[in-house]
Design an enzyme around this catalytic site. Structure first.
Site, PDB file in Angstrom:
ATOM      1  N   HIS A  61      31.596  30.914  39.071  1.00 60.82           N
ATOM      2  CA  HIS A  61      30.656  31.607  39.954  1.00 60.82           C
ATOM      3  C   HIS A  61      31.013  31.415  41.425  1.00 60.82           C
ATOM      4  CE1 HIS A  61      28.196  31.895  36.306  1.00 60.82           C
ATOM      5  NE2 HIS A  61      27.979  33.082  36.833  1.00 60.82           N
ATOM      6  N   ARG A  89      35.198  28.779  30.500  1.00 60.75           N
ATOM      7  CA  ARG A  89      35.599  29.570  31.662  1.00 60.75           C
ATOM      8  C   ARG A  89      35.803  28.745  32.926  1.00 60.75           C
ATOM      9  NH1 ARG A  89      30.175  33.219  33.005  1.00 60.75           N
ATOM     10  NH2 ARG A  89      30.979  33.527  35.089  1.00 60.75           N
ATOM     11  N   CYS A 100      29.643  44.645  33.644  1.00 64.74           N
ATOM     12  CA  CYS A 100      29.488  43.993  34.944  1.00 64.74           C
ATOM     13  C   CYS A 100      30.264  42.686  35.041  1.00 64.74           C
ATOM     14  CB  CYS A 100      28.017  43.759  35.269  1.00 64.74           C
ATOM     15  SG  CYS A 100      27.216  42.644  34.120  1.00 64.74           S
ATOM     16  N   ASP A 144      31.220  35.741  30.137  1.00 71.89           N
ATOM     17  CA  ASP A 144      30.720  34.876  29.070  1.00 71.89           C
ATOM     18  C   ASP A 144      31.169  35.367  27.689  1.00 71.89           C
ATOM     19  OD1 ASP A 144      29.334  32.640  30.146  1.00 71.89           O
ATOM     20  OD2 ASP A 144      27.885  34.049  30.976  1.00 71.89           O
ATOM     21  N   GLU A 181      26.640  39.573  26.192  1.00 69.48           N
ATOM     22  CA  GLU A 181      27.602  38.550  26.617  1.00 69.48           C
ATOM     23  C   GLU A 181      27.777  37.454  25.568  1.00 69.48           C
ATOM     24  OE1 GLU A 181      26.388  36.648  30.292  1.00 69.48           O
ATOM     25  OE2 GLU A 181      24.290  36.685  29.728  1.00 69.48           O
TER      26      GLU A 181
HETATM   27  C1  PEP Z   1      29.250  37.666  32.710  1.00 68.21           C
HETATM   28  O1  PEP Z   1      29.014  36.714  31.963  1.00 68.21           O
HETATM   29  O2  PEP Z   1      30.219  38.433  32.556  1.00 68.21           O
HETATM   30  C2  PEP Z   1      28.368  37.951  33.854  1.00 68.21           C
HETATM   31  C3  PEP Z   1      28.449  39.069  34.527  1.00 68.21           C
HETATM   32  O3  PEP Z   1      27.479  37.018  34.216  1.00 68.21           O
HETATM   33  P1  PEP Z   1      27.860  35.627  34.946  1.00 68.21           P
HETATM   34  O4  PEP Z   1      29.299  35.734  35.403  1.00 68.21           O
HETATM   35  O5  PEP Z   1      26.906  35.481  36.050  1.00 68.21           O
HETATM   36  O6  PEP Z   1      27.677  34.619  33.861  1.00 68.21           O
HETATM   37 MG    MG Z   2      27.154  35.616  32.028  1.00 69.12          MG
END
Ligand code: PEP
Ligand code: MG
Length: 575
Positions: free
Chosen positions: A188, A464, A501, A454, A430
């Site tokens: 993140h 990740r 996304c 995810d 996800e």
């Molecule tokens: C994802 O998991 O791809 C996502 C968009 O959410 P985050 O990266 O905030 O976990």
């Molecule tokens: Mg996510």
């Protein structure tokens, strides 16, 4: 000159001076003191500093969020000066002959638990303010106030790693780039650095040592390289690269206002992923078609406590207003794993990615969840809002969410507070379970949004956040692409729409595959919008099957053939 290679996490070239950041742990331990009078003085000093700081915040926030919302700092000021609170702290110091920070910590806990028992929402909300105030006092007593994220101009921030909440507090005018020994491109913090447009290189390893503190350096965030004490030739090359990238960006700007349409006429939404109001200028600059993912948890990470309904309402409302009627998808609180604010104690977890996080926390804390939902529905009258629920694994969870949203709407109705009745409700796809159940899930919601960050982690069994595993986390893995296709087919079967996304939405080598699957929206970091638009406009999707086969989404053998064979085999077995 030293040339250290890492992973390119956020593009851009930055020149500056390396500054190593040491995170200080906030600990409050009790110890006996010989002279409590000194502790009383330390406390008085901290009180004075906290009051000055709160005054400053009040004045600054009046500009940013308006007087009504800035008034929270007036309440904090009252709490710092509250006679009962002050007396409690002084008594603890004197009676227990203990240190001032421990006395504040104890008094705040006692007061918060007293208020928490009162059957009044307003008073209960004040417990959060007390914690906030006490944290501020303790920081001053320990002389640690805000030390951490303030840096001089031209800083290239170096660290073992950096947390998302720390990243959001960086002042872009001072911090020109971020370099970390660990960290991954999909963490993140990396996602944030991209949204904030701060060049970043992660996973530089042990080669990034504190010996370089104070050295001149240049960061190439495109190639993932840090040059320490760069030579003349490198400096010239980097200046040239920066100019070329700037020119490319200028050319891309011509795509503003154009449609995201392929040569054969397929149109797709290109939206922006953001973390809060501060990203809206990049959304506008890069001409996003909407907000495809507002990671609302950053509102929580930027604060010392759960943000109250008013602050949240104000943020969602401003985002909706600023985007002039385009769709805004706000994801409800997705805390956990690397997004852990101090005020939420998740406890020890063996495997946090699979532990208490996200929607599970919202179910555990319906008060927190409902506060957010109230703020969202209240804001919904100011634009085109969609609410997105993360980490879903089961249709029962959606039913549970529906019960809660209904309660919230009933409350608003009884209070005569207006909200929009056309808010869309969707879920993140996800987890592998949500793909497998996408057919059932599609009936329950208005849309899907695929979180590939995810989905990759859970499907490919790759943490990740572990840089050693990044090579196993291939965005074009056909298992992931086929899963997205399954979800897309399920959504479309029920007339619902689907977006992507996760970070692979901006992977230009996969744009063709997403279009061929019929993905309706791609949501990416604001800086990726214009390159993605250019890519879409260059593609011809007239033979979708061929495109899907090229990406391994469809196999070469005819699927009907497989189905026919398997039913024939079944018949043979039973005859
Ligand atoms: C994802 O998991 O791809 C996502 C968009 O959410 P985050 O990266 O905030 O976990
Ligand atoms: Mg996510």
């Amino acid at each position: 000159m030293e040339r250290i290679r890492g992973r390119a996490a956020s593009g851009g070239i930055a020149f500056g001076r390396l500054v190593f950041f040491q995170r200080e742990e906030e600990t409050v331990k009790k110890h006996r003191v010989v002279n409590p009078q000194i502790e009383l003085e330390r406390y008085e000093y901290a009180k004075k500093m906290a009051l000055e700081e709160i005054d400053g915040l009040y004045n600054r926030e009046i500009e940013h969020i308006g007087k009504d919302h800035a008034d929270i700092f007036l309440i904090h000021k009252m709490l710092v000066e509250d006679e009962d609170f002050v007396e409690m702290i002084q008594d603890i110091i004197l009676n227990e002959s203990c240190n001032a920070d421990y006395a504040v910590h104890l008094a705040a806990n006692q007061m918060a638990s007293l208020l928490g028992r009162i059957e009044d929402d307003y008073m209960r909300a004040r417990t959060l303010d007390i914690k906030d105030v006490s944290r501020r006092l303790i920081r001053h007593i320990q002389n640690k106030s805000e030390q951490s994220m303030k840096f001089n101009k031209r800083t290239i921030l170096c660290s073992m790693d950096i947390e998302p909440s720390e990243t959001t507090r960086l002042d872009k005018s001072c911090v020109k780039a971020i370099c970390t020994c660990y960290g991954t491109v999909n963490s993140h913090s990396s996602i944030l650095s991209r949204s904030m447009n701060i060049p970043s290189v992660v996973s530089l390893g042990k080669a990034l040592t504190e010996e370089y503190n104070g050295c001149e350096a240049v960061v190439d965030g495109y190639s993932g390289i840090l040059y320490v004490e760069p030579d003349e030739e490198t400096i010239r090359r980097m200046i040239k690269k920066r100019e070329e990238e700037g020119r490319k960006h200028e050319l891309l700007k011509r795509l503003r206002g154009r449609r995201n349409v392929t040569l054969d006429g397929i149109e797709i939404g290109v939206y922006a992923n953001i973390s809060g109001l501060m990203d809206m200028k990049y959304v506008e600059e890069n001409d996003a078609g909407g907000i495809g993912l507002l990671r609302s948890e950053f509102l929580y990470l930027q604060n010392d406590d759960y943000p109250d309904e008013e602050l949240q309402f104000y943020t969602y409302r401003r985002v909706l207003e600023k985007i002039n009627g385009k769709r805004v998808i706000v994801r409800t609180l997705d805390l956990g794993v690397d997004k852990n604010p101090d005020f939420y104690d998740v406890g020890e977890q063996q495997n946090p990615a699979m532990g208490m996080r996200s929607i599970r926390i919202c179910f555990e804390r319906p008060d927190v969840f409902k506060t957010q939902l109230r703020a969202l529905y209240r804001a919904s009258v100011y634009g085109n809002l969609a609410i997105l629920f993360p980490m879903i694994v089961d249709p029962d969870e959606i039913r549970k969410i529906k019960t809660i949203t209904k309660e919230v709407c009933n409350e608003l109705d009884s209070e005569g507070i207006p909200y929009s009745h056309s808010v869309e409700h969707g879920i993140m796809i996800e987890t592998p379970a949500s793909v497998m159940l996408s057919d059932e899930l599609a009936r329950e919601v208005d849309f899907f949004n695929v979180g590939t960050n995810d989905l990759e982690q859970y499907t490919l069994a790759v943490d990740r956040h572990d840089p050693r595993l990044e090579k196993y986390c291939r965005p074009d893995h056909i298992a992931i692409l086929r899963m997205i296709k399954i979800a897309a087919d399920s959504a479309h079967r029920y007339g619902k729409w689907i977006g992507v996304c996760g970070e692979i939405g901006g992977e230009l080598s996969l744009t063709e595959a997403f279009l061929a699957m019929g993905i309706d929206m791609l949501s990416v970091s604001p800086t990726n919008i214009l390159p993605l638009r250019r890519k879409i406009r260059s593609l011809d999707l007239s033979d979708k099957t061929a495109a899907l086969k090229r990406h391994g989404v469809l196999r070469d053998i005819d699927i009907d053939e497989v189905d026919k064979n398997s039913s024939e085999n079944r018949l043979k077995k039973h005859s």
